[in-house]
Design an enzyme around this catalytic site. Structure first.
Site, mmCIF file in Angstrom:
data_model
loop_
_atom_site.group_PDB
_atom_site.id
_atom_site.type_symbol
_atom_site.label_atom_id
_atom_site.label_comp_id
_atom_site.label_asym_id
_atom_site.label_seq_id
_atom_site.Cartn_x
_atom_site.Cartn_y
_atom_site.Cartn_z
ATOM 1 N N LYS A 87 -12.511 -18.550 -74.347
ATOM 2 C CA LYS A 87 -11.840 -18.772 -73.151
ATOM 3 C C LYS A 87 -11.293 -17.619 -72.643
ATOM 4 C CE LYS A 87 -8.061 -21.881 -71.771
ATOM 5 N NZ LYS A 87 -7.063 -22.833 -72.195
ATOM 6 N N SER A 139 -6.647 -27.201 -69.687
ATOM 7 C CA SER A 139 -7.195 -26.026 -68.813
ATOM 8 C C SER A 139 -8.446 -25.265 -69.622
ATOM 9 C CB SER A 139 -6.068 -25.113 -69.034
ATOM 10 O OG SER A 139 -5.883 -24.549 -70.214
ATOM 11 N N SER A 170 -4.444 -28.826 -73.528
ATOM 12 C CA SER A 170 -5.347 -28.040 -72.945
ATOM 13 C C SER A 170 -6.763 -27.854 -73.772
ATOM 14 C CB SER A 170 -5.131 -26.645 -72.559
ATOM 15 O OG SER A 170 -4.383 -26.626 -71.395
#
Lengths: 484, 477
Positions: free
Chosen positions: A75, A150, A174
Site C-alpha cells: 500500500k 482505503s 480500511s
C-alpha cells in the site's frame, strides 16, 4: 502460477518449480495487462526483479524463508526506500521515501519482493478509493463498482490476481471493508501488534497495518513477518509473537461465538444477513456454540470516530506545508500564502473536510464537548467488548452493511459513505484484532464478507477460526470473471 | 498613586542530554546547519517520536531539588501551530499533566529571604531556527536545534520587583548548573526567559492585566525590560488608559518593549494528548535512582561553608556561586591545609579579579586548585610574604608554573635568616642618618619609612615580621 496462494507459491519456490524472477514477471505482466483497474500508483519492474533475483540466490543457497521470493504489493502509505510514496495525495506526489517503514523492512528481510505501490484513498481517508489523487480503483468483480477503501488498490490487486498478497492499513475498516467487497481475507491486528514506523499517519491511535490475502493461511504467513515490537514505535507492544501458522489447524469444537444483536438490526442488507447466518451455520457444524451478545454503545462509534480520527489527522497532516518536501504551490507572496496555497492545492476535498472537522473539534471552547466526550465514548465502546468477551471467544457479524456500491454513488453524501464503516470502526476504537473473510455473494455476484473480532492479541485464534471455515467452504477460491 | 509590580517568570532551560528529546540525533551546539537533524527531526512522513528518558531523569532531578512533587504519570501533548522552523506543525510538550508539580526556590534580596513558588516544570522539545540574513530575501531554516529537550520552569506571580526577578533567575541559573542539567549559556539560548509583568495599586488583591515579555537573553536585560514595562504600564494607567493583555518583544538596542500580538490574535494551540507517545510513567525506583545523583545543593553548601569554615555570608555565597567554584575551594583547602579564611580571600579577591579581568570562569582558570594550594603552602610556611605571593600568583596566571617553580626561578624565597636581615638593616640605617636622628628624637612615624626601605633593599623578600622586630631593636637609642 498466479492462481496459487502464498503458501502454495512458497512451496513451489522451495521446490524450484519456478524462480521468483519468473513469478514476479508473471505478476508484473498481469499488472500491466490490467492497468484499467488502476490498482497501482507505482510499478518499478527493474527494482522488483532485482529483489526477485536476490531472493532466488537466497533460495538457491538454501537460505530462503517462508516469504522469500514471494511478490507482495505494498500500500502506498508505507515508506519504501527509493520508491515514490504518495499516500494517494498530490501533496506527496513527488515524494520519494529515503527510508523503509518497519513493515517494509521486515518483509524485505523475509525476502519478499516489492511488486509495486498500490492505490489508496488519499491519506487513507475514504471507504471507496474514490478520494485518491490517482483516481478511482475498479472492483475486479464488477468494474462499475468500488473496491472499498482505503486499501482499495491492494484489495483489487489481490482479487484480480495481480499480486498473491498485499499490505494494507486499517484505521476504521480500511483492510476489512475492501477485503469484504473484493472477496478476500484481510486482517487488522490488535493496535500495537504491527509497527507504525514509516506508515504514514492518518489517526495515530487507530492506525494499524495488516495483510490482505486470498486465505487466512496466507494472512498468517504475512503476519508472521509483519508483527513484532519495534523500539521506533512507542505504541508498539513488547509482547511475544506466536507463529501464527502453527495453530491454524486447531479444532474449534466448543468455540463460543458471540453475535452482537446490534450488528443484525436495521440498515443491514437482508442478503448479507442471510449469508452471515449461513456462515454461522457452518461454524455450528464445526462444533462451535453460538450465543447473543450486546455492544450497546456501538451505535455511537461512527460519531465518536469522526471526532477522534479527524482530530488526530488535523495535527498529523500539519507537516505537509510545502516547506521541506512534497508539493509546494508555485505562486505565493508570503509564508502564510505559501501554506494556504500549498495545502489548498495539495489536498483533496475529503482530506480538507476531515482537517476542518478535526481542527474544530480540538479548538478552545469545543475540546471538552467533542474530543473529550469522544474519548469517553471510546472507553465505553471498549468496555462493551470487554464485557462481551467474558462470555464468548470470538465475535462475528457482517464486515460491511452493503456489498460493493457503484462508483460515484456515495461521493456526494459523506455521511452515507461514513456509515459503510459502521461495523468495523468500533474494533479500531477498542484496539482489538478484526478480520474479514469471504462468506458468499449477493444476487449481483458481488462478494460478502464475514467479520471476526478477537480478544486483544488473539490474532492466532482469529486466523485459526477463519482457516477452519475456509477448509469447509470455497468462497475464498472464487476468481472474478475475466481474471483467471 | 503607589503601584505594586507583579512578576512571574517562565524559563526555558535546554537539557544537557546527549541526544534529542524524541530522536537519536545529537544536540551539540554550533554544528553546520541541518547536520544534526534526522528523519524524525525534519518530520518526514511516517516517522514517530521515541522519548529519551535521560530528559526525564534531568527533569526529576530538578523537581527534587526544588522540593516539588514528581508526577508519576505525566502526559505529552501536541501544541499545534504552523511555522517553518517547527517541522511537524506541532510541538511536543506537556500540558495538563507536567512531570514536575509545585515546588519553590528561596531567594535573597538585600539580605532578606523570600520564597518564590514554582507552579510547574514540564518537558518539551525546542524548535529549529529561522535564519533571515544571507538568504537574499528568503528565509533559511536550520533544524539542528529542533527536538532538543527543554524543561520549561514556570514560577508563581510571586516577585514584586525587577530585582527580585533577577535574584530568582540567578538562583535558578545557579541551580540548573549545579544539577548539571543545563549549561546555562544565555548567549547560545540554552537558558531563556519570558516575563509576565503587571502592576496594581498597592493594597489591591486582584492582579492587573499582564503583558508577556519575550526575547530577554541576559540578566541585565531582564531587569531593564521589566523596569521599562512597569513604567509603561503605570504611565498608561495614570493617563486613564488600560493595559491590554498581549505579548511584547523586548528590544535591547532601544531598551523598549513593543507589541507582538494581542490576546485577540493569540493562537489557539489546540492542545491534545500526543497519540504517538504513551503517558510517561515513572516508578518509585526511578525517582530513588535520580535522588542518588543529587549533588549538595547551593543553599545547603552555603550554610555548611559558613559553619564548617567560619566564613562570612558574602564569602560563602561567592564560593558557592557555582559547583566548580565550591569544588575548587574545597580542593585547595584539602591540598594546602590552609586557613579557610585566607584561602577564601585568595579565591574571592585575587582570583576573582583575574577571572573578571580576563573574562574567564573558574573551570578554565590557568591557576588550578593544585597551583593555588602550592602558593598557600608557601605562604603558610613563610617561604614568601603576602606581597610576594601576589607576584607569584600573577606569574602562575601567566603560565610560569606552580608556586615553587616561580619562587625558584625568580628567586623570591623570603629571607628569614636574622643575620642577613640585620645586614640589610644596618646598611639602610647607615644611609639614613638624618631620619635616624629624627626617629630617635621622638618622630616614631618614621618607623614605617625604615621598614619600607628595608623591604625595598631586600627586594621584598625579607620576612616582614622579623624586619619589624629587628628594626625596632636597631633603632633604639
Amino acid at each position: 502460477m498466479f492462481e496459487k496462494t502464498v503458501a502454495e507459491l512458497s512451496r513451489a519456490l522451495g521446490r524450484k518449480e519456478f524462480s521468483s524472477a519468473e513469478l514476479t514477471t508473471v505478476f508484473l505482466e498481469r499488472i500491466s495487462r490490467y492497468q484499467n483497474l488502476n490498482a497501482f500508483i507505482t510499478v518499478d519492474p527493474e527494482r522488483s526483479l532485482a529483489q526477485a533475483k536476490a531472493a532466488d540466490v537466497r533460495i538457491a543457497r538454501g537460505e530462503g524463508g517462508a516469504l522469500t521470493g514471494i511478490p507482495v504489493a505494498q500500500k502506498d502509505i508505507f515508506c519504501a526506500d527509493g520508491w515514490l510514496t504518495t499516500c494517494g495525495s498530490k501533496i506527496l506526489s513527488n515524494f520519494t521515501a529515503p527510508y523503509d517503514a518497519t513493515v517494509i523492512d521486515k518483509l524485505n528481510r523475509a525476502g519478499a519482493v516489492c511488486l509495486g505501490k498500490t492505490n489508496m484513498d488519499e491519506f487513507a481517508m475514504g471507504s471507496s478509493n474514490e478520494t485518491s489523487y490517482y483516481g478511482v480503483v475498479k472492483n475486479p468483480w464488477n468494474p462499475e463498482t468500488v473496491p472499498g477503501g482505503s486499501s482499495g488498490g491492494s484489495a483489487a490487486a489481490v482479487a484480480a490476481r495481480l499480486a498473491p498478497a498485499a499490505t494494507g492499513t486499517d484505521t476504521g475498516g480500511s483492510i476489512r471493508q475492501p477485503a469484504a467487497l473484493t472477496g478476500l481475507s484481510g486482517l487488522k491486528p490488535s493496535y500495537g501488534r504491527v509497527s507504525r514506523y514509516g506508515m504514514i499517519a492518518f489517526a495515530s491511535s487507530l492506525d494499524q497495518g495488516g495483510p490482505l490475502c486470498r486465505t487466512a493461511e496466507d494472512c498468517a504467513w504475512l503476519l508472521n513477518a509483519m508483527a513484532g515490537f519495534d523500539a521506533r514505535d512507542s505504541t508498539s507492544v513488547d509482547a511475544p509473537v506466536p507463529d501464527y501458522t502453527k495453530t491454524l489447524d486447531q479444532k474449534i469444537e466448543g468455540l463460543r461465538i458471540g453475535l452482537p444483536k446490534e450488528y443484525f438490526g436495521e440498515g443491514l442488507n437482508p442478503e448479507i444477513a442471510q449469508v452471515i447466518q449461513a456462515a454461522i451455520g457452518e461454524f455450528k457444524q464445526l462444533g462451535a456454540q453460538v450465543l447473543e451478545v450486546s455492544l450497546p454503545n456501538s451505535q455511537l462509534a461512527i460519531p465518536c470516530y469522526y471526532v477522534l480520527a479527524p482530530a488526530e489527522a488535523s495535527s498529523n497532516l500539519s507537516r505537509y506545508d510545502g516547506a521541506r518536501y512534497g508539493f509546494r504551490a508555485s505562486d505565493y507572496k508570503d509564508l502564510l500564502d505559501m501554506y494556504c496555497k500549498t495545502r489548498a492545492e495539495g489536498f483533496g476535498p475529503e482530506v480538507k473536510r476531515r482537517i476542518m472537522i478535526g481542527t474544530y473539534a480540538l479548538s478552545a471552547g469545543y475540546y471538552d464537548a467533542y474530543y473529550l466526550k469522544a474519548q469517553q465514548l471510546r472507553r465505553l465502546i471498549a468496555e462493551d467488548f470487554r464485557r462481551a468477551f467474558e462470555v464468548c471467544d470470538v465475535i462475528m457479524g457482517p464486515t460491511s452493511p452493503s456489498t460493493a456500491f457503484k462508483i460515484g454513488e456515495k461521493t456526494d453524501d459523506p455521511v452515507a459513505m461514513y456509515l459503510n464503516d459502521i461495523y468495523t470502526v468500533p474494533i479500531n476504537l477498542a484496539g482489538l484484532p478484526g478480520m474479514s473473510v469471504p462468506a458468499g455473494f449477493d444476487a449481483r455476484g458481488l462478494p460478502i464478507g464475514l467479520q471476526l473480532i478477537g480478544k486483544y492479541f488473539d490474532e492466532a485464534r482469529l486466523l485459526n477460526v477463519a482457516h477452519r471455515y475456509q477448509q469447509v467452504t470455497d468462497w475464498h477460491q472464487r476468481t472474478p470473471k475475466g481474471f483467471s | 498613586m503607589e503601584w505594586e509590580t507583579v512578576i512571574g517568570l517562565e524559563v526555558h532551560t535546554q537539557l544537557l542530554t546527549r541526544s534529542k528529546a524524541f530522536s537519536a540525533a545529537a544536540t551539540k551546539y554550533g554544528a553546520e546547519p541541518n547536520t544534526q537533524a534526522c528523519a524524525v527531526d525534519i518530520a518526514l512522513p511516517g516517522v514517530l517520536p521515541v522519548f529519551n528518558r535521560e530528559a526525564a531523569h534531568m527533569a526529576v532531578k530538578f523537581g527534587l531539588a526544588i522540593g516539588a512533587q514528581i508526577n508519576h504519570r505525566s502526559v505529552f501533548a501536541r501544541k499545534n501551530y504552523f511555522y517553518p522552523d517547527l517541522p511537524k506543525g506541532y510541538q511536543i510538550s506537556q500540558y495538563e499533566l507536567p512531570i514536575v508539580a509545585k515546588g519553590h526556590i528561596t531567594i535573597d534580596v538585600d539580605g532578606s529571604e523570600k520564597v518564590i513558588g514554582i507552579t510547574r516544570a514540564h518537558l518539551e522539545e525546542d524548535a529549529g531556527k529561522s535564519l533571515h540574513e544571507d538568504f537574499h530575501g528568503m528565509t533559511g531554516i536550520d533544524l539542528n536545534r529542533a527536538g532538543t529537550p527543554l524543561l520549561e520552569i514556570v514560577s508563581e506571580p510571586d516577585m514584586r520587583s525587577s530585582k527580585e526577578a533577577v535574584a530568582y533567575l540567578k538562583k535558578l541559573h545557579e541551580l540548573v548548573r549545579y544539577l548539571e542539567i543545563c549549561d546555562g549559556n544565555m548567549q547560545e539560548g540554552s537558558f531563556r526567559c519570558d516575563a509576565n509583568v503587571s502592576v496594581r495599586p498597592f493594597g489591591e488583591k486582584k492582579f492587573g492585566t499582564r503583558a508577556e515579555l519575550k526575547n530577554i537573553n541576559s540578566f541585565r536585560f531582564v531587569e531593564k525590560a521589566i523596569e521599562f514595562e512597569v513604567e509603561r504600564q503605570i504611565e498608561l494607567l495614570e493617563g486613564g488608559g488600560k493595559v491590554v493583555q498581549e505579548t511584547r518583544l523586548y528590544d535591547s538596542d532601544k531598551n523598549a518593549t513593543r507589541s507582538m500580538r494581542s490576546k485577540e490574535e493569540a493562537m489557539d494551540y489546540r492542545y491534545f494528548p500526543d497519540p504517538d507517545l504513551p503517558p510517561l510513567v515513572l516508578d518509585d525506583a526511578f525517582i530513588a535512582d535520580v535522588k542518588k545523583t543529587l549533588p549538595e545543593l547551593p543553599d545547603v553548601k552555603r550554610a555548611r561553608f559558613i559553619k564548617q569554615y567560619s566564613l562570612n555570608a558574602y564569602d560563602a555565597s561567592v564560593l558557592t556561586s557555582s559547583r566548580e567554584m565550591a569544588d575548587y575551594y574545597e580542593q585547595v583547602l584539602c591540598e594546602s591545609g590552609a586557613d579557610p579564611k585566607i584561602a577564601a580571600n585568595w579565591i574571592t579577591v585575587e582570583m576573582s579579579a583575574f577571572l573578571n579581568r580576563d573574562n574567564r570562569d573558574i573551570a578554565t582558570s590557568p591557576v588550578t586548585a593544585r597551583m593555588m594550594s602550592s602558593l598557600l603552602k608557601r605562604l603558610a610556611d613563610n617561604t614568601i610574604s603576602g606581597k610576594i605571593a601576589k607576584e607569584v600568583f600573577e606569574a602562575m596566571w601567566n603560565g610560569e608554573g606552580d608556586a615553587d617553580a616561580v619562587i625558584q626561578k625568580k628567586g623570591l624565597k623570603q629571607i628569614t635568616d636574622g643575620a642577613a636581615i640585620e645586614k640589610v638593616i644596618d646598611a639602610v640605617i647607615a644611609k639614613n642618618p638624618k631620619q635616624l636622628e629624627q626617629y630617635r628624637a621622638g618622630k616614631e612615624a618614621l618607623f614605617g619609612y625604615f621598614v619600607g626601605q628595608v623591604m625595598k633593599a631586600s627586594q621584598g623578600k625579607a620576612n616582614p615580621g622579623q624586619v619589624n622586630e629587628l628594626l625596632k631593636n636597631k633603632l633604639k637609642p
